[in-house]
Write an enzyme that holds these catalytic residues in place. Structure first.
Site, PDB file in Angstrom:
ATOM      1  N   ALA A  64      -1.338  -2.434   6.173  1.00 26.84           N
ATOM      2  CA  ALA A  64      -0.882  -3.737   5.698  1.00 26.84           C
ATOM      3  C   ALA A  64      -1.681  -4.056   4.445  1.00 26.84           C
ATOM      4  O   ALA A  64      -2.775  -3.506   4.238  1.00 26.84           O
ATOM      5  CB  ALA A  64      -1.121  -4.790   6.769  1.00 26.84           C
ATOM      6  N   GLY A 109      -1.212  -0.405   9.437  1.00 29.97           N
ATOM      7  CA  GLY A 109       0.221  -0.679   9.524  1.00 29.97           C
ATOM      8  C   GLY A 109       1.081   0.531   9.183  1.00 29.97           C
ATOM      9  O   GLY A 109       2.238   0.603   9.608  1.00 29.97           O
ATOM     10  N   GLU A 112       1.231   2.412  12.314  1.00 22.82           N
ATOM     11  CA  GLU A 112       2.073   1.607  13.220  1.00 22.82           C
ATOM     12  C   GLU A 112       3.552   1.731  12.857  1.00 22.82           C
ATOM     13  O   GLU A 112       4.408   1.802  13.737  1.00 22.82           O
ATOM     14  CB  GLU A 112       1.623   0.139  13.169  1.00 22.82           C
ATOM     15  CG  GLU A 112       0.253  -0.054  13.795  1.00 22.82           C
ATOM     16  CD  GLU A 112      -0.290  -1.468  13.588  1.00 22.82           C
ATOM     17  OE1 GLU A 112      -0.510  -1.840  12.415  1.00 22.82           O
ATOM     18  OE2 GLU A 112      -0.464  -2.184  14.574  1.00 22.82           O
ATOM     19  N   GLU A 132      -8.632  -0.765  11.499  1.00 25.69           N
ATOM     20  CA  GLU A 132      -8.743  -2.236  11.459  1.00 25.69           C
ATOM     21  C   GLU A 132     -10.108  -2.750  11.894  1.00 25.69           C
ATOM     22  O   GLU A 132     -10.587  -3.760  11.391  1.00 25.69           O
ATOM     23  CB  GLU A 132      -7.652  -2.880  12.318  1.00 25.69           C
ATOM     24  CG  GLU A 132      -6.254  -2.837  11.723  1.00 25.69           C
ATOM     25  CD  GLU A 132      -5.490  -1.569  12.056  1.00 25.69           C
ATOM     26  OE1 GLU A 132      -6.109  -0.605  12.564  1.00 25.69           O
ATOM     27  OE2 GLU A 132      -4.280  -1.535  11.803  1.00 25.69           O
TER      28      GLU A 132
HETATM   29  N1  COA Z   1      -4.116  -3.006   1.159  1.00 26.01           N
HETATM   30  C1  COA Z   1      -4.175  -3.347  -0.136  1.00 26.01           C
HETATM   31  N2  COA Z   1      -4.459  -2.483  -1.116  1.00 26.01           N
HETATM   32  C2  COA Z   1      -4.713  -1.215  -0.756  1.00 26.01           C
HETATM   33  C3  COA Z   1      -4.678  -0.777   0.574  1.00 26.01           C
HETATM   34  C4  COA Z   1      -4.372  -1.749   1.558  1.00 26.01           C
HETATM   35  N3  COA Z   1      -4.266  -1.437   2.856  1.00 26.01           N
HETATM   36  N4  COA Z   1      -4.984   0.525   0.616  1.00 26.01           N
HETATM   37  C5  COA Z   1      -5.193   0.908  -0.653  1.00 26.01           C
HETATM   38  N5  COA Z   1      -5.029  -0.132  -1.491  1.00 26.01           N
HETATM   39  C6  COA Z   1      -5.171  -0.156  -2.947  1.00 26.01           C
HETATM   40  C7  COA Z   1      -6.618  -0.142  -3.380  1.00 26.01           C
HETATM   41  O1  COA Z   1      -7.185  -1.432  -3.321  1.00 26.01           O
HETATM   42  C8  COA Z   1      -6.484   0.397  -4.782  1.00 26.01           C
HETATM   43  O2  COA Z   1      -6.019  -0.649  -5.614  1.00 26.01           O
HETATM   44  P1  COA Z   1      -6.716  -0.894  -7.072  1.00 26.01           P
HETATM   45  O3  COA Z   1      -6.445   0.371  -7.826  1.00 26.01           O
HETATM   46  O4  COA Z   1      -5.993  -2.075  -7.614  1.00 26.01           O
HETATM   47  O5  COA Z   1      -8.174  -1.114  -6.797  1.00 26.01           O
HETATM   48  C9  COA Z   1      -5.354   1.402  -4.670  1.00 26.01           C
HETATM   49  O6  COA Z   1      -4.625   1.029  -3.493  1.00 26.01           O
HETATM   50  C10 COA Z   1      -5.820   2.832  -4.506  1.00 26.01           C
HETATM   51  O7  COA Z   1      -6.696   2.892  -3.395  1.00 26.01           O
HETATM   52  P2  COA Z   1      -8.194   3.481  -3.471  1.00 26.01           P
HETATM   53  O8  COA Z   1      -8.996   2.852  -2.380  1.00 26.01           O
HETATM   54  O9  COA Z   1      -8.724   3.373  -4.856  1.00 26.01           O
HETATM   55  O10 COA Z   1      -7.904   5.019  -3.143  1.00 26.01           O
HETATM   56  P3  COA Z   1      -8.933   6.055  -2.482  1.00 26.01           P
HETATM   57  O11 COA Z   1      -8.290   7.397  -2.618  1.00 26.01           O
HETATM   58  O12 COA Z   1     -10.300   5.881  -3.022  1.00 26.01           O
HETATM   59  O13 COA Z   1      -8.976   5.669  -0.918  1.00 26.01           O
HETATM   60  C11 COA Z   1      -8.037   5.019   1.203  1.00 26.01           C
HETATM   61  C12 COA Z   1      -7.831   5.794  -0.119  1.00 26.01           C
HETATM   62  C13 COA Z   1      -6.687   5.033   1.938  1.00 26.01           C
HETATM   63  C14 COA Z   1      -9.095   5.716   2.055  1.00 26.01           C
HETATM   64  C15 COA Z   1      -8.477   3.573   0.894  1.00 26.01           C
HETATM   65  O14 COA Z   1      -7.579   3.014  -0.051  1.00 26.01           O
HETATM   66  C16 COA Z   1      -8.508   2.656   2.089  1.00 26.01           C
HETATM   67  O15 COA Z   1      -9.412   2.743   2.902  1.00 26.01           O
HETATM   68  N6  COA Z   1      -7.480   1.756   2.208  1.00 26.01           N
HETATM   69  C17 COA Z   1      -7.445   0.766   3.262  1.00 26.01           C
HETATM   70  C18 COA Z   1      -7.043   1.395   4.561  1.00 26.01           C
HETATM   71  C19 COA Z   1      -7.019   0.362   5.663  1.00 26.01           C
HETATM   72  O16 COA Z   1      -8.035  -0.212   6.051  1.00 26.01           O
HETATM   73  N7  COA Z   1      -5.811   0.124   6.200  1.00 26.01           N
HETATM   74  C20 COA Z   1      -5.623  -0.788   7.279  1.00 26.01           C
HETATM   75  C21 COA Z   1      -5.296  -2.128   6.775  1.00 26.01           C
HETATM   76  S1  COA Z   1      -5.049  -3.252   8.116  1.00 26.01           S
END
Ligand code: COA
Length: 257
Positions: A64, A109, A112, A132
């Site tokens: 999400a 999400g 999910e 989460e």
């Molecule tokens: N919500 C909002 N934005 C998200 C996102 C999320 N769940 N997951 C990734 N993004 C965004 C990042 O903020 C980033 O945006 P920016 O370029 O404007 O800063 C962009 O997507 C790229 O992500 P980034 O984190 O730079 O890539 P990465 O390769 O370093 O890491 C992940 C990849 C998936 C490990 C990391 O993005 C992450 O941990 N995301 C969240 C996962 C999460 O907690 N999901 C559950 C949510 S309830």
């Protein structure tokens, strides 16, 4: 649609979640677009089966959209969860087969959403996780429930409590995905599976979706549900066609009526 790409080829509608710069994170607008799409295609006879995939090569859906969580009250959090759950329930109970083509991160999400689909195929670079707890949250779009259904309580507890990501191979071993392929073979494998399903009676496929879902629905007796669905099949054209084709030693041509 602002965040979804839709492409119908030979009756298979591919829905691409298209926010690649945010790793296809599901903001409320995208969730609403998913809801609208599933409403639109419900009676659309040109759509026989559905594939959901993420845009780009890095992510299916990275969760999400966390930026929308900031400042929400408990009541607003509960509302957000209820709206997401409603859309994912709609997908799970959809009368036509839905396959998640997991082409990268399927987190929160995203995992999910994949679990709400009827089947899951993952490319070998996919990573699954319910992170989460790292945010001080729990899954809110059905994750605590569907994960237990798919992989059992013990593994689900570990996966949910540790927030660790697992590989596509591990997900396959645990029963979270049906198949793992190369990235190139991901969509062809989904199409192959859908084509096998689409050769069967759509009436019976709908009955399978309903009956299997009944098993997991509080207060419903799945055996009663199965009994009703079984009876419904006998009133269908598909049943007449399927049994006639068997007797006449030919392939059935089902109409879904
Ligand atoms: N919500 C909002 N934005 C998200 C996102 C999320 N769940 N997951 C990734 N993004 C965004 C990042 O903020 C980033 O945006 P920016 O370029 O404007 O800063 C962009 O997507 C790229 O992500 P980034 O984190 O730079 O890539 P990465 O390769 O370093 O890491 C992940 C990849 C998936 C490990 C990391 O993005 C992450 O941990 N995301 C969240 C996962 C999460 O907690 N999901 C559950 C949510 S309830």
């Amino acid at each position: 649609m602002k965040n979804l790409l839709l492409n119908n080829e030979n009756g298979i509608l591919t829905i691409t979640i298209n926010r690649p710069d945010k790793l296809n994170a599901l903001n409320t607008e995208t969730i609403q677009e998913l809801k609208q799409t599933f409403l639109d295609i419900f009676e659309d006879e040109s759509v026989k089966g559905i594939i959901i995939v993420g845009s780009g090569t890095k992510a299916f859906v990275a969760g999400a959209d966390i930026t929308e969580f900031i400042g929400l009250t408990p009541e607003e959090g509960q509302k957000l969860s209820a709206e997401g759950q409603e859309v994912f329930d709609r997908i799970e109970l959809f009368s036509k087969p839905v396959i998640a083509a997991v082409n990268g991160f399927a987190l929160g999400g995203g995992c999910e959403l994949a679990m709400a689909c009827h089947l899951r195929v993952a490319s070998d670079n996919a990573k699954f996780g319910q992170p989460e707890v790292k945010l001080g949250l729990i899954p809110g779009y059905g994750g605590t429930q569907r994960l237990v259904q798919l992989i059992g309580k013990g593994k689900a507890m570990e996966y949910l409590m540790t927030a660790e990501m697992i590989s596509a191979e591990q997900a396959e071993r645990w029963g979270l995905v049906n198949y793992v392929t190369t990235p190139e073979q991901l969509i062809p494998k989904c199409v192959e599976l859908l084509n096998k399903i689409l050769m069967q009676s759509p009436v019976a496929i709908h009955g399978i979706v309903n009956s299997v879902s009944d098993y997991f629905t509080e207060g419903l007796d799945g055996f009663i549900g199965e009994n009703i669905e079984f009876g419904t099949c006998f009133g269908s054209e598909d049943f007449k066609e399927g049994t006639s084709a068997f007797i006449e030693k030919r392939k059935p041509v089902f109409t879904g009526k």
